[in-house]
Design an enzyme around this catalytic site. Structure first.
Site, short mmCIF file in Angstrom:
data_model
loop_
_atom_site.label_atom_id
_atom_site.label_comp_id
_atom_site.label_asym_id
_atom_site.label_seq_id
_atom_site.Cartn_x
_atom_site.Cartn_y
_atom_site.Cartn_z
N HIS A 157 -58.95 -42.42 15.68
CA HIS A 157 -60.28 -42.86 15.25
C HIS A 157 -60.32 -43.17 13.76
CE1 HIS A 157 -64.45 -43.66 15.69
NE2 HIS A 157 -64.67 -42.86 16.70
N ASP A 382 -57.49 -59.28 30.16
CA ASP A 382 -56.61 -59.78 31.21
C ASP A 382 -55.21 -59.98 30.63
OD1 ASP A 382 -55.26 -61.10 33.19
OD2 ASP A 382 -56.74 -62.70 33.45
#
Length: 445
Positions: A157, A382
């Protein structure tokens, strides 16, 4: 049969091109400095193809495109030097490959938190180690017997919030298919906008541990249920609420009601108790003018709103959320774009820490945190074998935490919610929750 995930490959993947000398010392921003050492996890599930060729070809595509995307996201391949900077000398990301002894459909039929976590790289030992040795990106590619797959990704993070994580994932997918766009190429300039404080260089924030056992549940509000909830909250002539505001109000109301009932049962009496909710804000979309979505790093703030037991009604809470957001943008966000940015960030972080301490340590109030990943296009990732059939986030069991994500069907919202064990038992019986949300339904591939 127990679901088994066996690691069959482990390697370090480095950028395809060396980072230039002038970029090897990367400064964190002030926002980055205030995050503890922990990873943000994401799992993307993909439907199967020919099992005999799927794993080998998918692995090749992942491992050949990852070095290219790490060249663009060069800080992600570095290491933490201190709480002020990263050393970017191409240490690389950790890549694991695993085989799963079942079909993907078995996992999606009734998703189980314990099983889902096995599709992610193990980070517990890494988080306890010296921060300067930790990889900032870990990947676990899981391949099922049916030809399906799951990409488990953990990103520190310190270098990425949800939008930056989403940009990285889609840039990686775009690189794998040769369809990368200008919007996927990251900009690294948050440290120039919000310079770090030298006084925080050797001080890493810590995570406040929970004192009580917590449990996690997954809920789904289908698009028709979200629409019905928004209509219920709006009422005749009332202000329209966004989907996130409506769902947040529902979760806040049901959680606070459960907590009040539990404490009344324990104390044998009703005790007035303040409840507060903090909700994250993607600052890129709130600045004037808006900042680009590919601006990497951490650019998230949060606003606060409170209510008492007499106000535990969804319509009231939704209005409170809307007013709090408007007030936050009017005051705090404007300060971030002026000379008072440093003071504003420090004050906000201190306030959040104090409230969390009062809730977790001193038990003086009910404090809930809500993070929304809605509108982040994780379902567009994708890699060459179609879009994900499911995207989910599996984080540590932080109490009183709501995580919202878009469902695969347009307009629906998935909720991953963590509460104390006794509160969850009451929460799940709330009639409003049961009217709009279903518990852990099957993922339709």
């Amino acid at each position: 049969m127990t679901i088994e995930v066996d690691i069959v490959k482990r390697e370090t993947i480095k950028p395809s091109s060396p980072t230039p000398p002038e970029l090897r010392h990367f400064k964190l921003s002030l926002f980055d400095q205030f995050y503890p050492i922990f990873y943000t996890p994401l799992i993307l599930f993909y439907a199967g193809s020919d099992p005999s060729e799927a794993a080998q070809e998918k692995s090749r595509r992942l491992t050949t495109s990852l070095p290219e995307v790490l060249t663009r996201f060069y800080p992600f391949a570095g290491r933490i030097v201190d709480n002020l900077s990263l050393g970017c000398v191409d240490q690389g990301a950790e890549y694991l490959e695993a085989v799963v002894n079942c079909d993907l459909s078995r996992v999606l039929k009734e998703p189980d938190t314990a099983v889902l976590r096995t599709f992610l790289p193990a980070t517990a030992d890494i988080e306890r180690a010296d921060a300067t040795t930790m990889p900032l990106v870990l990947v676990q590619a899981n391949f099922f017997e049916c030809g399906g797959s799951a990409i488990g990704l953990c990103v520190m993070h310190k270098v990425a919030d949800a939008e930056a994580l989403c940009t990285f994932v889609n840039a990686w997918a775009g690189t794998a298919t040769g369809a990368i766009t200008e919007a996927m190429i990251p900009e690294f300039r948050t440290a120039s906008m919000f310079p770090p404080l030298d006084s925080l260089a050797n001080s890493f924030p810590s995570i406040v541990p929970a004192k009580e056992k917590c449990v996690r549940r997954r809920f789904l509000l289908e698009s028709s249920k979200v629409a019905a909830l928004r209509k219920r909250i709006e009422g005749p002539g009332g202000p329209a609420s966004t989907a996130v505001e409506a769902v947040s109000a529902l979760l806040w109301k049901c959680s606070a009601t459960a907590s009040r009932k539990k404490k009344a049962n324990l104390n044998k009496m009703e005790t007035p108790r303040t409840t507060m909710l903090s909700q994250t804000v993607n600052l890129r979309r709130r600045m004037e003018p808006q900042l680009p979505s590919n601006l990497a790093g951490n650019l998230a703030g949060y606003f606060l709103t409170r209510a008492d037991e007499r106000e535990m009604e969804m319509r009231v809470l939704a209005v409170r959320l809307r007013e709090a957001l408007e007030g936050y943008c009017e005051s705090h966000v404007k300060r971030l774009q002026g000379d008072g940015a440093c003071a504003a960030i420090c004050e906000e972080t201190k306030e959040f820490g104090e409230l969390l301490g009062k809730s977790l340590v001193m038990d003086e109030m009910d404090f809930y945190s809500c993070t929304s990943w809605c509108r982040f296009p994780f379902y567009e990732a994708d890699f060459g074998w179609g879009r994900p059939v499911w995207a989910c986030q599996e984080s540590a069991d932080c109490p009183n935490f709501f995580m919202l994500m878009d469902a695969r069907d347009s307009g629906g919202i998935e909720v991953c919610l963590t509460l104390r064990e006794e509160d969850m038992a009451l929460f799940e019986q709330d009639p409003d929750l049961l009217e709009f949300a279903s518990l852990n339904p099957t993922i339709r591939g």
